[in-house]
Design an enzyme around this catalytic site. Structure first.
Site, short mmCIF file in Angstrom:
data_model
loop_
_atom_site.label_atom_id
_atom_site.label_comp_id
_atom_site.label_asym_id
_atom_site.label_seq_id
_atom_site.Cartn_x
_atom_site.Cartn_y
_atom_site.Cartn_z
CD GLU A 61 -3.08 -0.76 0.02
OE1 GLU A 61 -2.92 0.22 -0.74
OE2 GLU A 61 -4.00 -1.58 -0.10
CG HIS A 80 -4.18 0.13 5.71
ND1 HIS A 80 -5.55 0.21 5.64
CD2 HIS A 80 -3.83 -0.96 4.98
CE1 HIS A 80 -6.01 -0.80 4.91
NE2 HIS A 80 -4.98 -1.53 4.50
CG HIS A 82 -7.01 -5.27 6.86
ND1 HIS A 82 -6.48 -6.30 6.13
CD2 HIS A 82 -6.69 -4.14 6.19
CE1 HIS A 82 -5.85 -5.81 5.07
NE2 HIS A 82 -5.97 -4.50 5.09
CG HIS A 143 -8.73 -2.73 1.80
ND1 HIS A 143 -7.89 -2.35 0.79
CD2 HIS A 143 -7.92 -3.13 2.81
CE1 HIS A 143 -6.62 -2.53 1.16
NE2 HIS A 143 -6.63 -3.00 2.40
ZN LIG Z 1 -5.07 -3.38 3.65
#
Ligand SMILES: [Zn+2]
Length: 204
Positions: A61, A80, A82, A143
């Site tokens: 990413e 980031h 999840h 996501h």
């Molecule tokens: Zn991700």
């Protein structure tokens, strides 16, 4: 991230702006957090994405991190994750409204769900920058979540507060109709928070 249960295995990633050097430190791709050491981190150019130090491939990413660092000069750290409840909103492609004072304080408004694009793509990076605006968190459709702050520590706190907000919203929906804080209160809460607690912390 790992200890807070916001990610599983090596999913998720982190970046930190390295002062005014034009460089950022990013996590590598595919290394489990319990194995990650400082030597495994990559140093990349924010402008070009070129790796200037590090032996491992940077996070998949990378484009997302670079796009946010380019668009938001106030951002020093990006996390980031999840996490489950926030991901549920991302799957439903619904924004998380500012229903709690801590959410309003940490994010500065709704957590907007970015338009879908495949993970790691430039399109996703552009959609996330658009969804973030001047706020501190956005959802990535189907996501996960991205949280930003002056430091990585603040970005992680944002991700925690977003996950809690998503969880509470889901519960509140089961009980009744969740009430969203009025925009003027969200603005006041955010302004007071920035003045009192939102000072840059741990920015290198
Ligand atoms: Zn991700």
């Amino acid at each position: 991230m790992s200890h807070l249960g916001l990610v599983v295995a090596s999913w998720g990633n982190v970046s930190a702006r390295a002062g005014v050097s034009g460089l950022a430190v990013v996590t590598p791709s595919g290394v489990a957090y319990e194995c990650l050491t400082q030597e495994m981190l990559d140093v990349v150019s924010i402008a070009s994405g070129r790796v200037v130090q590090g032996r491992l491939r940077p996070t998949s990413e990378l484009e997302l991190h670079l796009a946010v660092l380019r668009a938001r000069e106030d951002v020093g750290g990006i996390v980031h994750t999840h996490s489950a409840y926030a991901s549920a909103f991302a799957v439903a492609r619904q924004d998380i409204p500012p229903i709690l004072e801590d959410l309003a304080q940490a994010v500065g408004g709704p957590v907007v769900c970015a338009r879908y694009a495949p993970a790691g793509s430039r399109e996703l990076a552009a959609h996330v920058v658009e969804a973030l605006g001047v706020r501190n968190a956005a959802l990535l459709a189907n996501h996960g979540v991205v949280g930003v702050g002056h430091s990585v520590a603040e970005a992680l706190r944002v991700c925690e507060v977003v996950e809690k907000g998503a969880w509470v919203h889901a519960i509140a929906r089961g009980i009744g109709t969740p009430s969203t804080l009025p925009p003027e209160d969200v603005r006041r809460l955010r302004a007071e928070y920035v003045a009192s607690y939102g000072q840059p912390v741990g920015r290198s």
